[in-house]
Design a protein around this motif. Structure first.
Motif, PDB file in Angstrom:
ATOM      1  N   UNK A 244      46.071  28.805  49.659  1.00  0.00           N
ATOM      2  CA  UNK A 244      46.525  29.536  50.854  1.00  0.00           C
ATOM      3  C   UNK A 244      45.705  30.811  51.039  1.00  0.00           C
ATOM      4  N   UNK A 245      45.611  31.606  50.014  1.00  0.00           N
ATOM      5  CA  UNK A 245      44.665  32.719  50.007  1.00  0.00           C
ATOM      6  C   UNK A 245      44.345  33.079  48.564  1.00  0.00           C
ATOM      7  N   UNK A 246      43.206  33.752  48.371  1.00  0.00           N
ATOM      8  CA  UNK A 246      42.741  34.041  47.018  1.00  0.00           C
ATOM      9  C   UNK A 246      41.963  35.350  46.991  1.00  0.00           C
ATOM     10  N   UNK A 247      42.087  36.048  45.881  1.00  0.00           N
ATOM     11  CA  UNK A 247      41.299  37.247  45.613  1.00  0.00           C
ATOM     12  C   UNK A 247      40.621  37.089  44.260  1.00  0.00           C
ATOM     13  N   UNK A 248      39.374  37.526  44.174  1.00  0.00           N
ATOM     14  CA  UNK A 248      38.676  37.567  42.892  1.00  0.00           C
ATOM     15  C   UNK A 248      38.128  38.974  42.692  1.00  0.00           C
ATOM     16  N   UNK A 249      38.008  39.385  41.448  1.00  0.00           N
ATOM     17  CA  UNK A 249      37.526  40.731  41.139  1.00  0.00           C
ATOM     18  C   UNK A 249      36.872  40.731  39.767  1.00  0.00           C
ATOM     19  N   UNK A 250      35.674  41.301  39.692  1.00  0.00           N
ATOM     20  CA  UNK A 250      35.003  41.433  38.411  1.00  0.00           C
ATOM     21  C   UNK A 250      35.606  42.607  37.639  1.00  0.00           C
ATOM     22  N   UNK A 251      36.246  42.304  36.509  1.00  0.00           N
ATOM     23  CA  UNK A 251      36.748  43.337  35.604  1.00  0.00           C
ATOM     24  C   UNK A 251      35.625  43.874  34.737  1.00  0.00           C
TER      25      UNK A 251
END
Length: 326
Positions: A244-251
């Motif tokens: 449905x929706x997605x977020x990605x983030x480099x830690x």
């Protein structure tokens, strides 16, 4: 970026810069060339920068704590940003000041063979360091141009070393040109002009590094390729029907956070949903190994709700978007 590849390039650059800095200061002491002084400070600043990158890489390896539950991977970004500040202030601004002073108060270069000999040695040493950085970067760069590699890289070490070494080589050529013209014309102003050009070059490189590391510090999403792999891995066509929706983030350079709301069948049991989520997480980690922190929220997909548009409050930053190609 592999940590070993970045470390090898950093160590090669550190060794080269320490040797070059010592030789430049000796040449300055014998010749009085401002280009040699500026280049010596430049190499000393570069050596400090490589030490900062090594410290940042070491600190980033610490385990997560209750106070820092996502670990310390971003320390590498912080230290890379410090490198840009050091390069700007210690390297660039000092060289601009020294060049300005030498243009105002020129004097002849004494014992010309010292600066010329040192510059030739420095070009060879920097060339070795630059070659090492290129060799370590090529497998990661793939088919992308060097500009794209610097902009897209999530690990800061190799782009930093590449830009530093490139700046050092160009700076050495400028210094050699300034010293050569000063000797040919018997006018020390050319030495000052060469020094001024070195300072401007270093400031420009520092600004590029600052802009790129600032973006990493703010938090960058996964690459377009990795996002597509994750989306394909999540959907199994049975229990999980869509993202449905997605977020990605480099830690950190080698650690990715994935948070997504996924659509499941309305009549699935809690056990089936939990099993499907666990399977989806396993598929994501197989498709994108750096995806180490994964949060999947099950929901029922509604065509009517989707037609209304994305909910700005569904996730921070508004509607879900794919990262753009750099």
């Amino acid at each position: 970026m592999s940590a070993s590849g970045g470390t090898k390039a950093i160590v090669a650059a550190l060794g080269a810069n320490l040797a070059i800095a010592a030789s430049k200061f000796v040449a300055f002491a014998f010749s009085g060339s401002s280009s040699m002084l500026a280049e010596g400070v430049h190499s000393l600043a570069d050596s400090g920068n490589q030490a900062l990158l090594l410290v940042g890489g070491k600190k980033a390896q610490r385990d997560a704590t209750p106070q820092h539950p996502f670990g310390y991977g971003r320390e590498r970004y912080i230290y890379a940003f410090l490198v840009s500040i050091v390069l700007f202030s210690v390297g660039g601004m000092f060289a601009i000041y020294e060049g300005y002073e030498k243009i105002k108060h020129p004097h002849q270069i004494e014992h010309w063979y010292w600066p010329v000999g040192v510059l030739v040695f420095a070009i060879i040493a920097e060339g070795f360091s630059f070659r090492t950085a290129i060799k370590e970067s090529n497998p990661l760069r793939g088919e992308h141009s060097w500009t794209e590699f610097v902009r897209r890289a999530k690990a800061p070490e190799l782009p930093v070393v590449l830009l530093e070494d490139l700046g050092a080589l160009v700076g050495l050529i400028l210094a050699l040109g300034g010293v050569g013209l000063a000797l040919l014309t018997d006018d020390g102003v050319w030495d000052g002009i060469g020094t001024l050009c070195i300072g401007i070059l270093l400031v420009l490189i520092a600004l590029v590094l600052a802009a790129e590391t600032k973006s990493l510090l703010l938090g960058e999403a996964a690459t377009v390729e990795d996002v597509r792999k994750i989306e394909a891995a999540v959907v199994d066509g049975d229990t999980v029907t869509r993202v449905i929706h997605m977020r990605t983030l480099h830690l950190g350079p080698e650690e990715l956070l994935v948070a997504a709301k996924i659509a499941v069948q309305h009549d699935d049991t809690a056990t089936q949903v939990a099993t499907a989520i666990n399977a989806a997480e396993a598929r994501i980690r197989t498709a994108v190994p750096i995806a180490r922190v994964i949060y999947l929220e099950p929901d029922i997909y509604s065509e009517d709700e989707a037609a209304k548009g994305s909910d700005p409050e569904a996730a921070p930053g508004g509607p879900a978007q794919h990262p753009t190609e750099h």
